[in-house]
Enzyme design. Sequence first.
Site, mmCIF file in Angstrom:
data_model
loop_
_atom_site.group_PDB
_atom_site.id
_atom_site.type_symbol
_atom_site.label_atom_id
_atom_site.label_comp_id
_atom_site.label_asym_id
_atom_site.label_seq_id
_atom_site.Cartn_x
_atom_site.Cartn_y
_atom_site.Cartn_z
ATOM 1 N N GLY A 195 32.463 60.019 -22.795
ATOM 2 C CA GLY A 195 31.763 58.755 -22.969
ATOM 3 C C GLY A 195 30.315 58.929 -22.535
ATOM 4 N NE ARG A 251 27.749 51.662 -26.334
ATOM 5 C CZ ARG A 251 28.541 52.466 -27.055
ATOM 6 N NH1 ARG A 251 29.752 52.794 -26.606
ATOM 7 N NH2 ARG A 251 28.145 52.943 -28.210
ATOM 8 N N GLY A 252 26.193 51.994 -20.773
ATOM 9 C CA GLY A 252 26.874 51.476 -19.592
ATOM 10 C C GLY A 252 26.827 52.380 -18.375
ATOM 11 N N GLY A 286 28.447 55.161 -17.612
ATOM 12 C CA GLY A 286 28.327 56.591 -17.862
ATOM 13 C C GLY A 286 26.894 57.017 -18.107
ATOM 14 C CG ASP A 291 38.921 60.737 -30.154
ATOM 15 O OD1 ASP A 291 39.175 60.444 -28.973
ATOM 16 O OD2 ASP A 291 39.429 60.125 -31.121
ATOM 17 C CE1 TYR A 339 41.484 49.202 -18.383
ATOM 18 C CE2 TYR A 339 41.614 47.631 -16.572
ATOM 19 C CZ TYR A 339 40.928 48.616 -17.259
ATOM 20 O OH TYR A 339 39.683 49.022 -16.816
ATOM 21 C CE LYS A 343 40.146 52.536 -15.252
ATOM 22 N NZ LYS A 343 39.041 53.268 -15.936
#
Length: 293
Positions: A32, A35-36, A38, A89, A183, A187
């Site tokens: 990743g 953006r954000g 990362g 990916d 989720y 995680k």
Amino acid sequence: MTARNEAQEPHAVSAGTDGVPPLAGRTIIMSGGSRGIGLAIALRAARDGANIALMAKTGEPHPKLEGTVHTAAEQIEAAGGRALPIVGDVRNDDDVQAAVDAAVSTFGGIDIVVNNASAIDLSKTPDVDMKRYDLMADINVRGTFMLSKFSLEALKRSVNPHILTLSPPLNLAPRWAGMHLAYTMAKYGMSLTTLGLAEELKDDGIAVNSLWPATLIDTAAIRNMPGGSRMVQAARSPRIVADAAYALLIRDARSCTGNFYTDEEVLREEGLTDLTGYSLGAPEAQLVPDIFL
């Protein structure tokens, strides 16, 4: 607002005793990061002159998401780092192996793995589409395990190797599993990878840790949720996680492994007591705590 009060700058972000920034010339491979959080971590490392191999799916502009792996690479190089953008990916074995091989051949090795890629769906069990379940399991758990696994031989040749995964403490209070089971399992699978690899690799001197925000962070994942634009007003900038990650990644690997940190905890260990500069406007008392804590 600026990310930090310079008078409160934590000692961990200073240059080394020889005047060379701690991550200068070090190589990070990250899943990743277009953006954000990362990207914020990558940009913080780039300020030291780090090499960053960025593997992300977004090679072309997305109608709903800002940034691609190529625009992220441009920002990394503008910040002072060297970037290797890789469209791939993290669910695909060949893509992950190719990314690891490319990082090693381009930069001569790998010093740091950052498992940043993650999918989120907070639906309760009756409402979770099984394709979304599989997506979270494959990206979050399998992807974290695979990128870490495929990087091990290169990490063993590093002088200060780290694996850092963006996942929460293993809080087994029934509340979190009951709120969004699919989720939570995904995680916690990432966090179990931290727990297991830290024990498995301790004799190799590879630090394996997890990092999690203490509050909501302004990311596309939050903004795209119902009511997200209102939620981010009670969030912090991704830079707080980036500064905490930086502080961890320059610590001695043999003395820092098997931990589940929050960003607040790390920065306070580094002497930064005033975190108001990371807020997006809300008073500290009104910031929304992140899940799993």
